[in-house]
Motif scaffolding. Structure first.
Motif: not given
Lengths: 209, 219
Positions: B169-195
């Motif tokens: 309960p002390y960790l926090c997702i401080t940034r998250l980005g999900v960008i659609e991938n037109t080639q693979t509609p079921e899978s997106h490019a995901v990037s997130f920061d955990i603190q």
């Protein structure tokens, strides 16, 4: 005619009153020194009693002082450790459980909408982090939709998102920040792009800090 | 001794006696009574001060068992989070990234997700000092964050984030980005920061454990 003959010389005259200067001086000469002696005795006795009480109190304080110092030290340590626990607690209360928010986005998005990008960002500068942290998040969701009722789809999505149980109370404002025609080459006449912005409340809340 | 019969002579003698009495009285007051009274006043003031100190001291001493118990409980609570549950990120051989990567990868493996990359987001210069500060206002913790990149669907991402968040309960997702991938509609490019929170001074928890042990013995 009356005649008075005074045969007593002034030196031989005596007062007929019981209270006269001489008797008063005699009484005073006895009483005053007695009173002074009693007063001095009383003062000396009082001084001795006070000094003895002081010695008793000094010795009691001498034995109590180290224990009191130990207690103050302990109280200081307790305060320090409680501050640590409070600071740690702020790490918990300042976060948002994003899995609930992402699920809310998934549950509220109409099938007529295609999300193209989702960005969550904290306004705090990660390069200069603070502890305990205070965090304020923003969620931006970009997407596409199509049809004559495209604006309605977006508005409905926004409304469903802001009334979802997972966002209620923690989201400050939900707004359609951008809405317009899709200008990409493959876009049709009724294709629209939009951006929904969710502003989250500052955490921990001011009252809990 | 008789006073002279002459009135003027007698007055003179009485005046001299009067002046002498006043003089003796003044000397007795100045060098006897006044210092005695001053000493008594000072003694009384010291007695009042000592009585006050003893009263406060008694109250403070009475608080020792209560404070000791409360301190023990507070320390147990902190040590449980830090040492038992390890929810405050602890380094392995001075390396936080190893531990953070292990946490993220184990949760991803359980969900059959493949992590592409895990990087530190905070420069090494911001890493903790070794000494425990005595300043009560100095923060005890500082954030340690990593950036995680992977490709997955939104439902899988929710599962991964849930696993991480429910585990600590002390960790926090401080940034998250999900960008659609037109080639693979079921899978997106995901990037997130955990603190995670980490101890500002890594020896702090050892110090707390020693303090806890010592307090427990006194209880």
């Amino acid at each position: 005619m009356s005649l008075s003959v005074d045969l007593i010389t002034p030196e031989e005259r005596r007062s007929a009153s019981a209270i006269n200067v001489k008797s008063l001086s005699r009484i005073g000469a006895i009483i005053l020194p007695t009173l002074i002696i009693f007063a001095m005795g009383h003062l000396a006795l009082k001084g001795m009693l006070t000094s003895s009480r002081l010695r008793v109190l000094e010795s009691r304080w001498e034995s109590a002082e180290p224990k009191q110092k130990q207690s103050l030290k302990l109280s200081k340590r307790l305060h320090y450790n409680m501050q640590t626990a409070t600071e740690l607690d702020a790490w918990k209360t300042s976060r948002i459980e994003w899995h609930q928010q992402l699920r809310a986005v998934m549950e509220t998005a109409p099938t007529s909408i295609q999300a193209t990008m989702l960005v969550i960002a904290a306004n705090r500068n990660a390069a200069a982090p603070a502890s305990p942290p205070t965090r304020k998040f923003t969620l931006n969701l970009e997407g596409k939709t199509s049809g004559e009722r495209a604006m309605l789809f977006v508005e409905s999505f926004k409304h469903r998102l802001e009334t979802h149980p997972a966002t209620t109370g923690i989201v400050e404002a939900v707004a359609v920040a951008n809405y317009g025609a899709d200008i990409s080459t493959s876009a049709g006449e009724f294709d629209r792009v939009f951006r929904i912005e969710c502003q989250y409340r500052k955490r921990p809340e001011e009252t809990t800090q | 001794m008789k006073l002279p019969t002459d009135k003027a002579e007698r007055t003179k003698i009485l005046m001299i006696i009067g002046i002498a009495v006043i003089g003796v009285g003044y000397v007795a007051y100045s060098f006897g009574l006044s210092p005695l009274l001053a000493k008594q006043r000072a003694t009384s003031a010291r007695i009042t001060e000592l009585e006050d100190l003893l009263w406060r001291g008694k109250n403070d001493i009475n608080m020792i068992p209560i404070n000791l118990k409360q301190n023990c409980e507070t320390l147990e609570q902190i040590l449980d989070i830090s040492e038992v549950k390890r929810q405050i990120l602890r380094p392995s051989l001075g390396n936080y990234l190893l531990v953070a990567s292990d946490i993220v990868e184990s949760r991803a493996d359980a969900l059959n997700l493949k992590i592409d990359k895990i990087n530190e987001t905070i420069a090494r210069k911001n890493m903790p000092r070794t000494g425990v500060t005595t300043n009560p206002n100095a923060p005890r913790f500082m954030p340690y964050a990593v950036n995680v990149s992977l490709a997955c669907g939104l439902a899988d991402l929710v599962q991964l984030v849930r696993a991480l968040e429910e585990d600590n309960p002390y960790l926090c997702i401080t940034r998250l980005g999900v960008i659609e991938n037109t080639q693979t509609p079921e899978s997106h490019a995901v990037s997130f920061d955990i603190q995670w929170p980490i101890w500002n001074a890594p020896t702090h928890s050892i110090q707390l454990a020693a303090e806890h042990l010592s307090d427990k013995e006194k209880l």
